[in-house]
Design a protein around this motif. Structure first.
Motif, PDB file in Angstrom:
ATOM      1  N   THR A  46       0.837  -1.210   0.000  1.00 29.78           N
ATOM      2  CA  THR A  46       0.000   0.000   0.000  1.00 29.78           C
ATOM      3  C   THR A  46       0.865   1.251   0.000  1.00 29.78           C
ATOM      4  O   THR A  46       0.572   2.224  -0.697  1.00 29.78           O
ATOM      5  CB  THR A  46      -0.937  -0.007   1.227  1.00 29.78           C
ATOM      6  N   THR A  47       1.943   1.216   0.771  1.00 31.87           N
ATOM      7  CA  THR A  47       2.842   2.366   0.798  1.00 31.87           C
ATOM      8  C   THR A  47       3.399   2.628  -0.603  1.00 31.87           C
ATOM      9  O   THR A  47       3.445   3.771  -1.066  1.00 31.87           O
ATOM     10  CB  THR A  47       3.985   2.108   1.795  1.00 31.87           C
ATOM     11  N   THR A  48       3.778   1.563  -1.289  1.00 32.89           N
ATOM     12  CA  THR A  48       4.319   1.720  -2.640  1.00 32.89           C
ATOM     13  C   THR A  48       3.276   2.294  -3.590  1.00 32.89           C
ATOM     14  O   THR A  48       3.520   3.280  -4.300  1.00 32.89           O
ATOM     15  CB  THR A  48       4.791   0.349  -3.174  1.00 32.89           C
ATOM     16  N   ILE A  49       2.084   1.699  -3.583  1.00 29.89           N
ATOM     17  CA  ILE A  49       1.035   2.136  -4.526  1.00 29.89           C
ATOM     18  C   ILE A  49       0.609   3.571  -4.217  1.00 29.89           C
ATOM     19  O   ILE A  49       0.294   4.343  -5.125  1.00 29.89           O
ATOM     20  CB  ILE A  49      -0.156   1.137  -4.473  1.00 29.89           C
ATOM     21  N   SER A  50       0.652   3.958  -2.940  1.00 32.57           N
ATOM     22  CA  SER A  50       0.285   5.333  -2.588  1.00 32.57           C
ATOM     23  C   SER A  50       1.294   6.332  -3.143  1.00 32.57           C
ATOM     24  O   SER A  50       0.922   7.437  -3.552  1.00 32.57           O
ATOM     25  CB  SER A  50       0.214   5.496  -1.066  1.00 32.57           C
ATOM     26  N   MET A  51       2.561   5.949  -3.148  1.00 29.62           N
ATOM     27  CA  MET A  51       3.560   6.853  -3.715  1.00 29.62           C
ATOM     28  C   MET A  51       3.397   6.928  -5.227  1.00 29.62           C
ATOM     29  O   MET A  51       3.563   7.989  -5.836  1.00 29.62           O
ATOM     30  CB  MET A  51       4.967   6.370  -3.350  1.00 29.62           C
ATOM     31  N   VAL A  52       3.047   5.792  -5.839  1.00 26.83           N
ATOM     32  CA  VAL A  52       2.894   5.772  -7.292  1.00 26.83           C
ATOM     33  C   VAL A  52       1.700   6.626  -7.738  1.00 26.83           C
ATOM     34  O   VAL A  52       1.736   7.273  -8.773  1.00 26.83           O
ATOM     35  CB  VAL A  52       2.753   4.312  -7.796  1.00 26.83           C
ATOM     36  N   THR A  53       0.626   6.646  -6.918  1.00 31.59           N
ATOM     37  CA  THR A  53      -0.542   7.460  -7.293  1.00 31.59           C
ATOM     38  C   THR A  53      -0.385   8.915  -6.893  1.00 31.59           C
ATOM     39  O   THR A  53      -1.279   9.716  -7.155  1.00 31.59           O
ATOM     40  CB  THR A  53      -1.820   6.971  -6.581  1.00 31.59           C
ATOM     41  N   GLY A  54       0.714   9.264  -6.240  1.00 31.42           N
ATOM     42  CA  GLY A  54       0.888  10.656  -5.827  1.00 31.42           C
ATOM     43  C   GLY A  54       0.034  11.013  -4.633  1.00 31.42           C
ATOM     44  O   GLY A  54      -0.356  12.157  -4.459  1.00 31.42           O
ATOM     45  N   LEU A  55      -0.276  10.035  -3.800  1.00 30.77           N
ATOM     46  CA  LEU A  55      -1.058  10.306  -2.594  1.00 30.77           C
ATOM     47  C   LEU A  55      -0.178  10.360  -1.361  1.00 30.77           C
ATOM     48  O   LEU A  55      -0.640  10.724  -0.288  1.00 30.77           O
ATOM     49  CB  LEU A  55      -2.119   9.221  -2.397  1.00 30.77           C
ATOM     50  N   LEU A  56       1.073   9.954  -1.519  1.00 30.25           N
ATOM     51  CA  LEU A  56       1.961   9.900  -0.358  1.00 30.25           C
ATOM     52  C   LEU A  56       3.295  10.520  -0.749  1.00 30.25           C
ATOM     53  O   LEU A  56       3.866  10.177  -1.798  1.00 30.25           O
ATOM     54  CB  LEU A  56       2.147   8.432   0.059  1.00 30.25           C
ATOM     55  N   GLU A  57       3.784  11.439   0.080  1.00 28.28           N
ATOM     56  CA  GLU A  57       5.093  12.029  -0.167  1.00 28.28           C
ATOM     57  C   GLU A  57       6.141  10.935  -0.081  1.00 28.28           C
ATOM     58  O   GLU A  57       6.109  10.116   0.823  1.00 28.28           O
ATOM     59  CB  GLU A  57       5.395  13.080   0.911  1.00 28.28           C
ATOM     60  N   ARG A  58       7.084  10.913  -1.005  1.00 32.47           N
ATOM     61  CA  ARG A  58       8.134   9.899  -0.913  1.00 32.47           C
ATOM     62  C   ARG A  58       9.422  10.543  -0.422  1.00 32.47           C
ATOM     63  O   ARG A  58       9.654  11.734  -0.623  1.00 32.47           O
ATOM     64  CB  ARG A  58       8.336   9.209  -2.256  1.00 32.47           C
ATOM     65  N   ASP A  59      10.241   9.713   0.208  1.00 30.96           N
ATOM     66  CA  ASP A  59      11.524  10.225   0.692  1.00 30.96           C
ATOM     67  C   ASP A  59      12.567  10.174  -0.414  1.00 30.96           C
ATOM     68  O   ASP A  59      13.599  10.834  -0.340  1.00 30.96           O
ATOM     69  CB  ASP A  59      11.998   9.394   1.899  1.00 30.96           C
ATOM     70  N   GLY A  60      12.313   9.352  -1.423  1.00 33.79           N
ATOM     71  CA  GLY A  60      13.268   9.269  -2.516  1.00 33.79           C
ATOM     72  C   GLY A  60      12.654   8.495  -3.656  1.00 33.79           C
ATOM     73  O   GLY A  60      11.683   7.769  -3.472  1.00 33.79           O
ATOM     74  N   GLY A  61      13.230   8.678  -4.855  1.00 33.62           N
ATOM     75  CA  GLY A  61      12.770   7.923  -6.006  1.00 33.62           C
ATOM     76  C   GLY A  61      11.951   8.766  -6.956  1.00 33.62           C
ATOM     77  O   GLY A  61      11.714   9.957  -6.714  1.00 33.62           O
ATOM     78  N   GLU A  62      11.517   8.123  -8.027  1.00 32.04           N
ATOM     79  CA  GLU A  62      10.850   8.847  -9.100  1.00 32.04           C
ATOM     80  C   GLU A  62       9.706   8.018  -9.641  1.00 32.04           C
ATOM     81  O   GLU A  62       9.796   6.787  -9.698  1.00 32.04           O
ATOM     82  CB  GLU A  62      11.864   9.082 -10.223  1.00 32.04           C
TER      83      GLU A  62
END
Ligand SMILES: Nc1ncnc2c1ncn2[C@@H]1O[C@H](COP(=O)(O)OP(=O)(O)O)[C@@H](O)[C@H]1O
Ligand SMILES: [Mg+2]
Lengths: 391, 315
Positions: free
Chosen positions: B47-63
């Motif tokens: 869920t953490t991964t998918i949230s970053m992919v949808t732009g719902l969660l700030e990520r600490d790193g990556g693109e």
């Protein structure tokens, strides 16, 4: 903008589906309308209970008629002293007047008669009434004295002389007391007694802000349902989401405000000043309420918590902003702090409209400050919501 | 950028919650029409991964790049390409199915008229046409799940992301959900599908990333994953006759790693059972042993997961 309206619309639809909310919006303000109408509406005469002891007489009747002739005063006759005292005690009459049985005889033949005025202690209405009644009595007595003087001098009939004196004496007595102001008024504007109408705006502002803050529950529920976050996964910014939710809250507040204002105006004739100006204040203050609801909704995770605190905040800001007692009685430094409440600006705007007969142009500064309050709170809410949704 | 056949490129994603490093450098990509599965147990970081992919969660790193556009928590237009179905049902319970769909359709920027038709289509896809005007709070768990998915399909996104869409639904609803995902994939939609059900990943996904403790431990097609970890097929023969002699004989066949007898037959461990089976049956027959049945047990992703992490997918 379409998205803002879509969110606002759903917010209203959901609000209206909750039956308790309908009561809250339409039935509950009726209470406020009745309350404001009773307190601040026109058309309520001062009631004077009158007891004429004994058989009475033409002079006693004249006195009663003269009291009845006072502005906004109604006379109610009582037939015993205990029932008159009871009426005054229970507030059914604002004051009582007892005309003794020897009144006519004392005036015609010379002698003593004691007219008694009954009022509740520390009741301003009663005190004012007593002054008015004393003046009426003095005006009644002057021609009587003149006629008696002439009777002694000329030996003509008292009745004929009294009739003549009644024509002459009021024309000859031209001494009146004029009033000049000195210093600042204690309560600004109270002498014009629009001051009572001002009270209605204070209560309206307090009520609208209170119900707006209660509306923060809507945003918190959306958040807890996960719907707010899901909105953010669509091509919609946080500003659009907050704007949409605020639109729903705004609509509820403005409907309520206009409803109360129109209700009190139509039923009780409460004065709100220039309609255009009054609507403008309502719109701006509803925006402030919506902004505050969004800020609360973004800050709290639990709608019960937010609801409870909302009531405290609304009452606190209301008190500080002059919704409970006029701001003029606060010490200067607190009056300065009060300027940081939107309430004080809204109340000030209404004061301008009602007391000084201002138009919408005169309250532009107040409207501007209220708009700034709304904008700042909406932006803070947006910033906060973006943080809580994405971290 | 790179291959323009790619709908999603996620690289080097990192996320920490306080001192918990929940996602540690996750990278993967999805091509047009491809279904990619993230398979891992609860708490793996799906869920953490998918949230970053949808732009719902700030990520600490990556693109993250979707359909050629960078995704962040403040992007709006780039999200047009995404349909997101959250793990926890996110619908208004006091609105009907149709109202929920129409509302989100507006947020996806669809205009009133095409939206009306599309809502009917989606109601059909998720099998809720006959309940369209009932409030969703009256729905069963499975129906709510389907509505939850329907919202993500409305605008015909290039990339559909489903976060454990079958958790807690009845078998019938589950099957309906899996079938509609298969159909969408056939129609060319790229799908990111997270699950902790091995069978779903095997059935739906062209490629699978096995995720545990915030890292993708292995990635590939089902066959690649299975061979990567050197898992062998289990062959069970039910047979009577000279079992010991038969075991001796099959041990000599290439690909057969182990053979042993049991009371009513022979167990074998084989590399590529499909290729070795004819020789095995010949050798057994030659040893005067008759076979009544053959069962081949191919290794599955469950076994792969066990091999990679030393633990079971579900506890
Ligand atoms: N908002 C959060 N705050 C703190 N920890 C979190 C948060 N979200 C997830 N976690 C933790 O991160 C890890 C990964 O969670 P998650 O991505 O939800 O796993 P999955 O979806 O694979 O079950 C878990 O240990 C979880 O407890
Ligand atoms: Mg999860």
């Amino acid at each position: 903008m379409k998205k803002v309206l879509a969110i606002g619309w759903v917010n209203i639809v959901r609000f209206m589906r909750e039956r308790a909310n309908l009561f809250f919006v339409f039935a509950f303000p009726l209470l406020l309308i009745l309350l404001l109408g009773a307190m601040y509406g026109g058309g309520f005469d001062t009631k004077v209970g009158v007891l004429v002891e004994g058989p009475g007489g033409p002079l006693a009747d004249r006195l009663v008629a003269a009291v009845e002739d006072l502005d906004e005063t109604t006379v109610v006759a009582y037939d015993s002293e205990p029932s008159l005292i009871d009426a005054v005690q229970r507030g059914r009459a604002d004051g009582g007047l007892v005309i003794p049985s020897g009144y006519d005889a004392a005036l015609v033949e010379g002698g003593r008669a004691e007219v008694t005025f009954i009022g509740r202690p520390a009741d301003q209405t009663a005190q004012l009434l007593q002054v008015s009644v004393s003046e009426v009595l003095a005006a009644e007595l002057a021609p009587v004295r003149a006629a008696r003087f002439a009777e002694v001098e000329t030996g003509d009939s008292f009745d004929a002389l009294l009739a003549r004196a009644r024509v002459v004496v009021p024309q000859s007595e031209r001494v009146s007391v004029s009033y000049r102001e000195a210093g600042e008024p204690i309560f600004e504007g109270i002498e014009e007694l629009g001051a009572f109408d001002l009270g209605a705006s204070q209560q309206l502002v307090l009520f609208m802000f209170l119900t707006s803050l209660a509306g923060s529950a809507a945003l918190i529920q959306s958040r807890r349902l996960g719907v707010t976050r899901r909105m953010l996964s669509t091509p919609s910014s946080t500003l659009v989401i907050v704007g949409g939710e605020a639109t729903g809250r705004f609509a509820v507040a403005i409907i309520q405000g206009v409803y109360i204002m129109v209700g009190t105006l139509l039923i009780f004739g409460v004065n709100w000043g220039s309609p255009l100006g009054a609507i403008a204040v309502l719109i701006m203050f509803s925006l402030v309420g919506a902004g505050a609801a969004m800020l609360m909704g973004a800050l709290f995770h639990n709608d019960q918590q937010a609801g409870g605190l909302g009531v405290l905040i609304a009452l606190g800001l209301g008190a500080l902003g002059g919704s409970m007692v006029p701001i003029e009685i606060f010490p200067d430094n607190i009056q300065t702090v009060a300027k940081f409440t939107p309430h004080s600006w809204a109340i000030d705007a209404f004061a301008e409209l009602v007391r000084r007969d201002g138009s919408i142009v005169d309250i532009l500064p107040q409207l501007g400050v209220l708009a700034a309050f709304a904008a700042v709170m909406l932006l803070l809410a947006t910033w906060r919501l973006q943080r809580v949704l994405t971290r | 950028m790179s291959d323009n056949n790619l709908v999603l490129e996620a690289s080097g994603l990192h996320k920490s919650f306080k001192d918990l490093h929940a996602v540690k450098g996750v990278s993967f990509h999805i091509a047009t029409g491809e279904t990619y599965g993230l398979l891992g147990p609860n708490g793996a970081g799906k869920t953490t991964t998918i949230s970053m992919v949808t732009g719902l969660l700030e990520r600490d790193g990556g693109e993250v790049v979707v359909d050629g556009r960078e995704i962040s928590t403040t992007s709006t237009e780039a999200k047009r390409a995404i349909g997101y179905v959250p793990q926890d049902i996110a619908i208004y319970p006091d609105l009907t199915a149709r109202e929920n769909l129409s509302f989100f359709g507006r947020l996806y920027g669809m205009s009133a008229k095409p939206l009306r038709g599309r809502v009917d289509e989606v109601l059909d896809i998720i099998g809720l046409s006959d309940r369209a005007d009932d409030r969703s709070e009256e729905f069963s768990g499975g129906m709510k799940r389907r509505l939850n998915i329907g919202i993500g399909l409305l605008h015909g996104p290039r990339l559909l992301m489903l976060d454990e869409p079958t958790v807690g639904v009845d078998p019938q609803s589950r099957n309906a959900i899996l079938e509609s995902v298969e159909r969408l994939s056939v129609e060319g939609m790229a799908v990111l599908y997270t699950t902790h059900y091995m069978e779903e990943a095997e059935r739906l996904c062209d490629r699978v990333g096995i995720i545990d403790e915030g890292e993708i431990k292995a990635e590939g097609t089902r066959a690649e994953l299975v061979s990567m970890v050197g898992q062998r097929d289990k062959v069970r023969l039910s047979a009577t006759g000279h079992l010991d002699a038969a075991v001796e004989a099959v041990r000599a066949i290439p690909g057969v790693h182990d053979a042993s007898t049991r009371e009513d037959g022979i167990d074998l461990l084989v590399d590529g059972a499909d290729r070795a089976l004819p020789s095995i049956l010949q050798a057994v027959a030659a040893a005067e042993t008759s076979v009544s049945s053959v069962a081949v047990d191919e290794p599955n992703l469950e076994a792969v997961f066990l091999h990679l992490t030393g633990k079971a997918l579900r506890d």
